[in-house]
Write a protein that holds these residues in place. Structure first.
Motif, PDB file in Angstrom:
ATOM      1  N   ASP A 185       0.838  -1.191   0.000  1.00 34.23           N
ATOM      2  CA  ASP A 185       0.000   0.000   0.000  1.00 34.23           C
ATOM      3  C   ASP A 185       0.881   1.252   0.000  1.00 34.23           C
ATOM      4  N   GLY A 186       0.572   2.182  -0.867  1.00 33.58           N
ATOM      5  CA  GLY A 186       1.357   3.406  -0.945  1.00 33.58           C
ATOM      6  C   GLY A 186       2.547   3.332  -1.867  1.00 33.58           C
ATOM      7  N   PHE A 187       2.656   2.276  -2.690  1.00 37.20           N
ATOM      8  CA  PHE A 187       3.680   2.221  -3.732  1.00 37.20           C
ATOM      9  C   PHE A 187       3.092   2.811  -5.017  1.00 37.20           C
ATOM     10  N   TYR A 188       3.797   3.764  -5.616  1.00 38.90           N
ATOM     11  CA  TYR A 188       3.312   4.412  -6.834  1.00 38.90           C
ATOM     12  C   TYR A 188       4.251   4.142  -8.012  1.00 38.90           C
ATOM     13  N   GLY A 189       4.896   3.016  -7.981  1.00 38.18           N
ATOM     14  CA  GLY A 189       5.845   2.671  -9.024  1.00 38.18           C
ATOM     15  C   GLY A 189       7.256   2.644  -8.475  1.00 38.18           C
ATOM     16  N   GLY A 190       8.216   2.374  -9.356  1.00 35.59           N
ATOM     17  CA  GLY A 190       9.594   2.304  -8.920  1.00 35.59           C
ATOM     18  C   GLY A 190      10.523   2.093 -10.095  1.00 35.59           C
ATOM     19  N   PHE A 191      11.791   1.910  -9.808  1.00 36.37           N
ATOM     20  CA  PHE A 191      12.713   1.469 -10.851  1.00 36.37           C
ATOM     21  C   PHE A 191      13.638   0.405 -10.277  1.00 36.37           C
ATOM     22  N   LEU A 192      14.186  -0.392 -11.172  1.00 35.40           N
ATOM     23  CA  LEU A 192      15.067  -1.490 -10.800  1.00 35.40           C
ATOM     24  C   LEU A 192      16.498  -1.140 -11.152  1.00 35.40           C
ATOM     25  N   LEU A 193      17.339  -1.053 -10.133  1.00 37.76           N
ATOM     26  CA  LEU A 193      18.770  -0.880 -10.330  1.00 37.76           C
ATOM     27  C   LEU A 193      19.381  -2.274 -10.269  1.00 37.76           C
ATOM     28  N   PRO A 194      19.967  -2.773 -11.348  1.00 41.07           N
ATOM     29  CA  PRO A 194      20.246  -4.207 -11.447  1.00 41.07           C
ATOM     30  C   PRO A 194      21.478  -4.717 -10.709  1.00 41.07           C
ATOM     31  N   LEU A 195      22.235  -3.853 -10.038  1.00 43.66           N
ATOM     32  CA  LEU A 195      23.544  -4.274  -9.541  1.00 43.66           C
ATOM     33  C   LEU A 195      23.554  -4.797  -8.111  1.00 43.66           C
ATOM     34  N   GLY A 196      22.709  -4.302  -7.247  1.00 44.72           N
ATOM     35  CA  GLY A 196      22.791  -4.626  -5.831  1.00 44.72           C
ATOM     36  C   GLY A 196      22.270  -6.011  -5.497  1.00 44.72           C
ATOM     37  N   PHE A 197      22.460  -6.410  -4.251  1.00 42.76           N
ATOM     38  CA  PHE A 197      21.951  -7.698  -3.792  1.00 42.76           C
ATOM     39  C   PHE A 197      21.913  -7.708  -2.261  1.00 42.76           C
ATOM     40  N   GLY A 198      21.176  -8.670  -1.718  1.00 40.46           N
ATOM     41  CA  GLY A 198      21.090  -8.822  -0.274  1.00 40.46           C
ATOM     42  C   GLY A 198      22.019  -9.903   0.220  1.00 40.46           C
ATOM     43  N   LEU A 199      22.456  -9.770   1.477  1.00 44.58           N
ATOM     44  CA  LEU A 199      23.289 -10.791   2.099  1.00 44.58           C
ATOM     45  C   LEU A 199      23.050 -10.773   3.608  1.00 44.58           C
ATOM     46  N   ASN A 200      23.656 -11.734   4.290  1.00 46.23           N
ATOM     47  CA  ASN A 200      23.618 -11.781   5.753  1.00 46.23           C
ATOM     48  C   ASN A 200      24.819 -10.994   6.265  1.00 46.23           C
TER      49      ASN A 200
END
Length: 450
Positions: A185-200
């Protein structure tokens, strides 16, 4: 540590208080790094065993044949490096691209983006197969518009990244975001930056410490630096509770957990702000489908007081935000309610996914809103790196490598933009800078309404 001059209450720096993070629960039991016992002589002494200090130690030992001595008041990764959200992506500055151009020029903005790309690539290399096992997740990071006005600015933001960073960032509508597997709720779109990632981040910090030690660094936990002085002969004396370190060269890597008198040059040049993170119990498949959240990419919104979130490997949700101007038991309980409220407003289908972990930590800002990597005042052979503005997983690792090269007399060819060389100016009202944060939060909260 009564000798030190900290700007938050003592509770924020108490190494005996459990952090209580989800990351701590994922780490296998491991022997603690022993405290320093007695006097030591070192070629390079490093104060702080977070990403900056551990990366500097690793690269000094592995790339330059040094044997740096690292000390930390707690254990490696106890501070922000072990309690952040695990977002390895673009970041390091809070200053926007247009402001960077006005202050430093277009070429320096390009250089800073090149540094950010190298920073992400460095962490990717360190966590590649055969390296640090840090639960690396899907590539890419979403920037989400929190208002229609913010959504209208997305194409310009994406165009700036394409022009100055050489990165294509597809702009997505709210419905396209849902098709991507991220709806709220409250998302009005976005963009994807392809380089990042998640980790521990906890496993990553532990892995850096292990690699640094294997390469020849000596690490001591439970060893706070109580004072540091330059001696007449040009060496540096670091006092600890159980001994004195004399070092030819010095690196201070304490970032948001710094002290205003360690050394005096740091006074007022950094501002730690409190960030809070919660992690839910594992979601069911039904809950994920009901909310429309299946992607494991990292995500954050366009607020000044941003929210950031990700779906973890075991289907828990991590959700973080800025908030209190102190870290005390009372403020932590207050923030536990606020962060839960914001989470349920954004992801109402997950209202019954209980919070199982909640913790806080200090994010470090500079007055110029850019990171610093360089000399400590007029001290020759003494350097520091700090002020990553919430982007420290990649940028702190990168800064540690930069400083290692400088300390070894062999600066690497990686970009060191001019904006990272400018010594940070001091904040006004030095002793009261934390107490002005509620006013800043109110101001930026009002801006975020538009």
């Amino acid at each position: 540590m009564k000798n030190l001059s900290r700007i938050y209450d003592a509770h924020a720096y108490d190494t005996e208080v459990p952090v209580g993070s989800y990351w701590d629960a994922t780490l296998p039991a491991a022997p603690a790094y022993p405290a320093l016992d007695g006097d030591r002589r070192a070629g390079v002494a490093i104060i702080g065993a977070g990403y900056t200090g551990l990366s500097a130690a690793l690269h000094l030992a592995r790339d330059h044949g040094e044997a740096p001595l690292v000390i930390d008041a707690a254990q490696p990764g106890w501070g922000a490096s072990g309690r952040n959200a695990g977002f390895c992506g673009f970041g390091g500055a809070k200053l926007g691209g247009s402001a960077i151009i006005r202050r430093f020029g277009e070429d320096d903005l390009r250089a800073f983006y090149s540094a950010q790309k190298e920073a992400v690539a460095l962490v990717r290399d360190l966590t590649s197969p055969g390296g640090i096992e840090a639960d690396v997740q899907e590539d890419g990071e979403y920037c989400l518009a929190h208002s229609p006005r913010a959504a209208r600015a997305l194409p310009e933001m994406a165009a700036g990244l394409r022009h100055y960073a050489g990165v294509d960032c597809p702009v997505l509508s709210a419905s396209e975001m849902r098709q991507e597997g991220l709806h709220g709720d409250g998302f009005y779109g976005g963009f994807l930056l392809p380089l990042g990632f998640g980790l521990n981040p906890g496993k990553y910090a532990a892995g850096l410490a292990r690699l640094a030690q294997q390469a020849g660094a000596v690490i001591h936990g439970g060893t706070p630096a109580l004072s540091v002085q330059q001696e007449r002969c040009g060496t540096y004396a670091v006092e600890t509770p159980s001994g004195r370190i004399i070092a030819d060269r010095l690196i201070i890597a304490s970032n948001g957990y710094s002290s205003d008198n360690l050394p005096d040059w740091l006074r007022g040049r950094y501002l730690p702000v409190v960030s809070h993170i919660m992690v839910t119990r594992p979601l069911t498949e039904g809950e994920k489908q009901a909310q429309g959240w299946t992607t494991r990419r990292i995500a954050y919104d366009t607020r000044n007081l941003l929210h950031y979130f990700r779906l973890l490997p075991d289907n828990r949700v991590l959700f973080g935000m800025r908030g209190t101007s102190n870290i005390t038991p009372g403020s932590t309980q207050q923030m536990r309610r606020r962060i839960r409220r914001d989470f349920e407003m954004m992801f109402p289908a997950l209202a019954k996914a209980e919070t199982e972990y909640h913790w806080s930590g200090l994010v470090c800002l500079t007055r110029g809103l850019t990171p610093y990597a360089g000399q400590i005042g007029d001290w020759r052979r003494a350097w520091t790196g700090f002020g990553y503005h919430g982007g420290g997983v990649a940028m702190a690792t990168y800064t540690g490598r930069l400083i290692a090269g400088i300390a070894a007399g062999k600066p690497c060819v990686s970009p060191l933009p001019e904006l990272m060389k400018v010594q940070p100016s001091t904040f006004p009202l030095l002793s009261f800078r934390r107490h002005l944060l509620p006013l800043a939060y109110t101001y930026y909260g009002m801006k975020d309404l538009h």
